[in-house]
Design an enzyme around this catalytic site. Structure first.
Site, PDB file in Angstrom:
ATOM      1  N   CYS A  48       0.864  -1.179   0.000  1.00  0.00           N
ATOM      2  CA  CYS A  48       0.000   0.000   0.000  1.00  0.00           C
ATOM      3  C   CYS A  48       0.904   1.233   0.000  1.00  0.00           C
ATOM      4  CB  CYS A  48      -0.863   0.029   1.254  1.00  0.00           C
ATOM      5  SG  CYS A  48      -1.800  -1.469   1.509  1.00  0.00           S
ATOM      6  N   LYS A 100      -2.950  -6.814 -19.374  1.00  0.00           N
ATOM      7  CA  LYS A 100      -2.628  -7.378 -18.057  1.00  0.00           C
ATOM      8  C   LYS A 100      -3.709  -8.347 -17.599  1.00  0.00           C
ATOM      9  CE  LYS A 100      -0.206  -7.739 -14.281  1.00  0.00           C
ATOM     10  NZ  LYS A 100       0.887  -8.723 -14.414  1.00  0.00           N
ATOM     11  N   ASN A 133       1.053  -0.169   6.084  1.00  0.00           N
ATOM     12  CA  ASN A 133       1.417  -0.955   4.908  1.00  0.00           C
ATOM     13  C   ASN A 133       2.032  -2.246   5.434  1.00  0.00           C
ATOM     14  OD1 ASN A 133       2.406  -1.958   2.509  1.00  0.00           O
ATOM     15  ND2 ASN A 133       4.048  -0.432   2.316  1.00  0.00           N
ATOM     16  N   GLY A 134       1.506  -3.404   5.027  1.00  0.00           N
ATOM     17  CA  GLY A 134       2.069  -4.676   5.489  1.00  0.00           C
ATOM     18  C   GLY A 134       0.999  -5.551   6.099  1.00  0.00           C
ATOM     19  N   GLU A 194       7.487 -21.740 -18.442  1.00  0.00           N
ATOM     20  CA  GLU A 194       7.339 -20.346 -18.033  1.00  0.00           C
ATOM     21  C   GLU A 194       8.489 -19.497 -18.593  1.00  0.00           C
ATOM     22  OE1 GLU A 194       5.158 -18.515 -17.189  1.00  0.00           O
ATOM     23  OE2 GLU A 194       6.043 -16.792 -16.197  1.00  0.00           O
ATOM     24  N   TRP A 235      -3.987  -1.573  -0.996  1.00  0.00           N
ATOM     25  CA  TRP A 235      -4.023  -2.816  -1.762  1.00  0.00           C
ATOM     26  C   TRP A 235      -4.391  -3.878  -0.737  1.00  0.00           C
ATOM     27  CZ3 TRP A 235      -3.948  -4.343  -6.651  1.00  0.00           C
ATOM     28  CH2 TRP A 235      -3.703  -5.678  -6.925  1.00  0.00           C
ATOM     29  N   ARG A 283       0.824   1.689  -6.144  1.00  0.00           N
ATOM     30  CA  ARG A 283       1.076   0.682  -5.106  1.00  0.00           C
ATOM     31  C   ARG A 283      -0.205   0.013  -4.616  1.00  0.00           C
ATOM     32  NH1 ARG A 283       6.189   1.465  -2.382  1.00  0.00           N
ATOM     33  NH2 ARG A 283       5.323   0.367  -0.604  1.00  0.00           N
ATOM     34  N   HIS A 311      12.134 -36.818 -30.613  1.00  0.00           N
ATOM     35  CA  HIS A 311      11.019 -37.358 -31.397  1.00  0.00           C
ATOM     36  C   HIS A 311      10.556 -36.401 -32.491  1.00  0.00           C
ATOM     37  CE1 HIS A 311      10.758 -40.907 -28.917  1.00  0.00           C
ATOM     38  NE2 HIS A 311      10.825 -40.133 -27.839  1.00  0.00           N
ATOM     39  N   GLU A 330       7.061 -13.319 -24.833  1.00  0.00           N
ATOM     40  CA  GLU A 330       6.115 -12.201 -24.761  1.00  0.00           C
ATOM     41  C   GLU A 330       6.782 -10.837 -24.669  1.00  0.00           C
ATOM     42  OE1 GLU A 330       3.488 -12.053 -21.309  1.00  0.00           O
ATOM     43  OE2 GLU A 330       4.978 -13.021 -20.073  1.00  0.00           O
ATOM     44  N   LYS A 346       7.941 -16.167 -20.958  1.00  0.00           N
ATOM     45  CA  LYS A 346       8.442 -14.847 -20.562  1.00  0.00           C
ATOM     46  C   LYS A 346       9.296 -14.255 -21.673  1.00  0.00           C
ATOM     47  CE  LYS A 346       6.671 -14.058 -17.942  1.00  0.00           C
ATOM     48  NZ  LYS A 346       5.593 -14.244 -16.998  1.00  0.00           N
TER      49      LYS A 346
HETATM   50  C1  F6R Z   1       2.240 -13.761 -18.806  1.00  0.00           C
HETATM   51  C2  F6R Z   1       0.976 -13.443 -18.153  1.00  0.00           C
HETATM   52  C3  F6R Z   1      -0.261 -14.119 -18.617  1.00  0.00           C
HETATM   53  C4  F6R Z   1      -1.220 -14.361 -17.443  1.00  0.00           C
HETATM   54  C5  F6R Z   1      -2.575 -14.905 -17.959  1.00  0.00           C
HETATM   55  C6  F6R Z   1      -3.499 -15.236 -16.822  1.00  0.00           C
HETATM   56  O1  F6R Z   1       3.303 -13.090 -18.226  1.00  0.00           O
HETATM   57  O2  F6R Z   1       0.943 -12.638 -17.269  1.00  0.00           O
HETATM   58  O3  F6R Z   1       0.024 -15.304 -19.285  1.00  0.00           O
HETATM   59  O4  F6R Z   1      -0.629 -15.266 -16.574  1.00  0.00           O
HETATM   60  O5  F6R Z   1      -3.171 -13.970 -18.800  1.00  0.00           O
HETATM   61  O6  F6R Z   1      -3.765 -14.114 -16.032  1.00  0.00           O
HETATM   62  P1  F6R Z   1      -4.266 -14.265 -14.554  1.00  0.00           P
HETATM   63  O7  F6R Z   1      -3.183 -14.898 -13.765  1.00  0.00           O
HETATM   64  O8  F6R Z   1      -4.595 -12.876 -14.126  1.00  0.00           O
HETATM   65  O9  F6R Z   1      -5.478 -15.146 -14.605  1.00  0.00           O
END
Ligand code: F6R
Length: 618
Positions: free
Chosen positions: A2, A613, A104-105, A491, A78, A27, A514, A498, A495
Site C-alpha cells: 500500500c 494485463k 502498509n504490510g 514459463e 491494496w 502501489r 522425437h 512475450e 516470458k
Molecule cells: C504472462 C501473463 C499471462 C497471465 C494470464 C493469466 O506473463 O501474465 O500469461 O498469466 O493472462 O492471467 P491471470 O493470472 O490474471 O489469470
C-alpha cells in the site's frame, strides 16, 4: 503493498497528502483515505472511500470539505485482509477517534490481539488487521505515555512486516505530531523548509523535497513543525544520513528502475516473505483461509489445477506436489480448454483456480462450471475482492502487491509457494507416507531461507547478462527440462517470447529426439534446466544430443559441479534448496534472462504488443 503519506507543516495537509497519494496509487488502488488534524483544534477528520482516488477519495474531499489542517496522514490501499470498501479503507482510529493510523504490510497476530482488546472493551469497526494498532496505541496513551512512547510500546506487541504512520488530535495550540514506524516495509522521512513528510516511496515527495532519510528496520520517526527525531528499535535516539535524490517523477514511481518489470522482479524476496508469513509452521503449513477444503478432502478422488498462461504454468509445476502429498491423481488444466473439454466433475473433484488478477474470463467460466457440478473450489489470487476471490469456496491470497508490468513475475513465484503450501496443508489432513513427510519437512525447513537465496541470485547477474547478450541476436530459442524443470522451462519460454518477441519453445528434454531436434542447428540457443538429482543423468544425455547438433548450451543448475556444466557454453547457477522450492529460484533467473534480453532488443518491456494485463474476454 500500500502507499503511505504523512505531512506536517504550513501548507494545506489535504493538498499535500492528496498529491502524494496520487503518486503512490500504483502501489494499490482499491481504496484511499486520509486523517487530518484541524488547525483550530478538535477531533481528527477522517475521510476515506472505496475505489481509485479520482472516483472515491477526491469527490469525498469535495463533499466533506475538511477544515484547514497542517498535519495529517493518508493511505492508498491494496487489500490483504478484508474486502475493499469504505469501512476497511485506511486510516483506522481508536475508540473515540482521537488517534488514527495508516499501515502498509501485514499484522500476523491481529486475531489474538483483537480478541484481547475487545475483551478490554475496545470497539472495532472494520475487519482489517490494521485496526488493532490504533486500539493498542490507545491502550498505552491512556496509561499516560505520549504518542511516541505509546506507539513504541504498541509496536512491541505487533508481529509481522509493517510501516505505520500515526497522528492524533491537537487542541489547536500547534503542537501536532506524526509518528512513523518502519519494520520490514519501507518508510522514508522527507525534509523540507519547516515542513516534514513521511512516505512509503520517494515518488510521493518529489514535488516538495529531494532530501530524504531512508529509515532502517525497526526505526521510529517523530515529526513536529519544529523538526524531527529518530529512534532505533531499542528506543535510543539515532542519527541517520540525509540523502539527496535526483530522480524524475516517472522514474520515482518505478522506484528509480527503468521498468516496472525489473522493479517487480527485484521485489520478489520481499513478496516471498509476505506470501510465507504466518503460513509455515515447524511441522505443517498453516492456512486458516482454507475453511472448507480440509473438511471435505478425505472424500476427494482427484484434483484439477486450472489457470491460463503463467498461472497455468504455476499449476503445471504444482501438479506433482498435489499428487504426491494428497495421494490422488492431479491434473493441470488450461482454462480455455478445460471449459469446453466436457470434464468429468462432481463433489469428489477438488478444483483449484490460479489467477493473478482473479478476473480472467476463461478461468472464471471454469469456476462456474465446477461450482455447478458441486465441486469444492479453492481460488489463488493476488487481488482481494476479485471475482475469483468472491466466487471460490476458499481463497488464498498471494500477497505479492500490485503487479503493473504486463508480464507476471512476482505473482508467478508467489503462486508456486502458495500452491505448495496448499498441497502440504490438505495432505496433512489425510496423513503423509514417509516420502511425502520428507518432502514436506524439506519444504517447511528451507522455505524461510528462500528470500535470502533470492537476494543472492539478484546480486549475481553477470552470467545471465552474458546469456541475454547471446539470445538477443537470435530469433529462435529452445528451453528443455524434465519434471519440475520442464514446468519452469514452459514459463521461461513464455516470458522470453512475450517481452522480447523471440520465438521460443519449451520441450520435455526426453521428447526433443522425437521430432523437434531437427530444428537444432549450429549456434541455436538451448536453455537446459537441470535441478533434480534423480534426473540429472538423463538431462546430461539430452544436453549432449542437442550439443552434438551444434546447439549453444546454457545450463541452469543448482549444482556448479554438475558434470553437464563441463560441456555447456554458459552455466547459470541457482542456490540449492529443497527440490520443491527450486522452481521459484529458476523462475526468478529466467525472468531476469527474459528481461535483459528484451531490454537489449529495445522492446517495450512493460507493455508488450498485443497483450493486456487482465484478459477478461474469451
Ligand atoms: C504472462 C501473463 C499471462 C497471465 C494470464 C493469466 O506473463 O501474465 O500469461 O498469466 O493472462 O492471467 P491471470 O493470472 O490474471 O489469470
Amino acid at each position: 503493498m500500500c502507499g503511505i503519506v504523512g505531512y506536517i507543516g504550513d501548507r494545506s495537509a489535504t493538498e499535500v497528502i492528496m498529491e502524494g497519494l496520487r503518486r503512490l496509487e500504483y502501489r494499490g488502488y482499491d481504496s484511499a483515505g486520509m486523517a487530518l488534524v484541524p488547525r483550530s483544534g478538535g477531533s481528527i477528520q477522517v475521510i476515506k472511500r472505496q475505489g481509485e482516488i479520482d472516483k472515491g477519495l477526491a469527490p469525498g474531499i469535495r463533499e466533506e470539505s475538511p477544515d484547514p489542517s497542517a498535519a495529517g496522514i493518508g493511505h492508498t490501499r491494496w487489500a490483504t485482509h478484508g474486502r475493499p470498501n469504505d469501512i476497511n479503507a485506511h486510516p483506522h482510529t481508536d475508540c473515540d477517534g482521537g488517534l488514527a493510523v495508516v499501515h502498509n504490510g501485514i499484522i500476523e497476530n491481529y486475531f489474538e490481539l483483537g480478541r484481547e482488546l475487545r475483551n478490554e472493551g475496545h470497539v472495532f469497526r472494520s475487519d482489517v488487521d490494521t485496526e488493532v494498532i490504533p486500539h493498542l496505541v490507545e491502550r498505552y496513551r491512556k496509561t499516560g505515555l505520549d504518542l511516541l512512547e505509546a506507539t513504541m510500546k504498541a509496536s512491541t506487541y505487533l508481529r509481522g512486516a509493517y510501516a505505520l504512520a500515526v497522528v492524533e488530535s491537537d487542541d489547536g495550540s500547534g503542537n501536532e505530531a506524526l509518528v512513523g514506524v518502519r519494520k520490514e516495509s519501507p518508510l522514508i522521512v522527507g525534509i523540507g523548509e519547516g515542513e516534514y513528510f513521511l512516505a512509503s516511496d520517494i515518488a510521493a515527495l518529489l514535488p516538495y523535497t529531494r532530501d530524504v532519510i531512508i529509515l532502517e528496520n525497526g526505526d521510529f520517526a517523530f515529526l513536529t513543525r519544529e523538526g524531527y527525531r529518530l529512534y532505533d528499535q531499542g528506543g535510543e535516539e539515532v542519527h541517520r544520513e540525509v540523502e539527496r535524490v535526483d530522480w524524475d517523477a516517472d522514474a520515482a514511481e518505478r522506484g528509480g528502475h527503468p521498468h516496472f518489470m525489473i522493479k517487480e522482479i527485484l521485489e520478489q524476496p520481499e513478496a516471498w516473505v509476505a506470501a510465507l508469513q504466518g503460513r509455515v509452521g515447524s511441522d505443517r503449513a498453516q492456512l486458516p483461509e482454507l475453511k472448507n477444503a480440509p473438511s471435505v478432502v478425505d472424500g476427494i478422488s482427484q484434483v484439477h489445477l486450472v489457470g491460463c498462461g503463467t498461472s497455468y504454468h504455476a499449476a503445471v509445476a504444482a501438479r506433482p506436489q498435489f499428487e504426491r502429498l494428497l495421494g490422488i491423481p492431479a491434473r493441470a488444466e488450461i482454462a480455455s480448454e478445460f471449459r469446453y473439454g466436457d470434464p468429468l466433475l462432481g463433489p469428489d473433484t477438488l478444483v483449484v483456480f490460479v489467477s493473478q488478477s482473479g478476473e480472467t474470463a476463461d478461468t472464471l467460466a471454469c469456476l462456474d462450471l465446477a461450482k455447478s457440478a458441486g465441486c469444492p473450489t479453492i481460488g489463488i489470487t493476488n487481488v482481494v475482492g476479485s471475482s475469483l476471490a468472491r466466487g471460490a469456496d476458499d481463497v488464498v491470497f498471494t500477497r505479492a502487491g500490485p503487479e503493473i508490468s504486463v508480464a507476471s513475475t512476482k505473482t508467478y513465484t508467489t503462486q508456486l509457494l502458495i500452491l505448495d503450501l496448499i498441497a502440504c496443508h490438505l495432505g496433512s489432513v489425510l496423513g503423509f507416507d514417509d516420502d511425502a513427510r520428507a518432502r514436506v519437512d524439506a519444504l517447511l525447513e528451507r522455505a524461510p531461507d528462500l528470500p535470502g537465496m533470492g537476494w543472492e541470485l539478484l546480486d549475481n547477474q553477470e552470467v545471465i547478462l552474458r546469456v541475454a547478450e547471446y539470445l538477443a541476436g537470435w530469433e529462435d530459442v529452445f528451453f528443455i527440462g524434465r519434471g519440475l524443470d520442464f514446468a519452469a522451462a514452459m514459463e521461461g519460454q513464455l516470458k522470453l517470447k512475450e517481452i522480447s518477441y523471440i520465438h521460443a519453445e519449451a520441450y520435455p528434454a526426453g521428447e526433443l529426439k522425437h521430432g523437434s531436434i531437427a530444428l537444432i542447428e549450429q549456434g541455436i540457443p538451448v536453455i537446459a534446466i537441470s535441478t533434480q538429482d534423480h534426473l540429472r543423468e538423463k538431462m546430461a544425455s539430452n544436453v549432449e544430443a542437442a550439443r552434438a547438433r551444434g546447439g549453444w548450451i546454457c545450463l541452469v543448475t543448482d549444482r556448479p559441479d554438475d558434470s553437464t556444466a563441463q560441456i555447456a557454453d554458459e552455466v547459470i547457477v541457482v542456490p540449492r534448496t529443497a527440490e520443491i522450492l527450486t522452481p521459484v529460484l529458476v523462475g526468478l533467473a529466467l525472468q531476469l534472462l527474459a528481461y535483459h534480453t528484451a531490454v537489449l532488443r529495445d522492446c517495450p518491456v512493460d507493455k508488450p504488443r498485443n497483450l493486456a494485463k487482465s484478459v477478461t474476454v474469451e
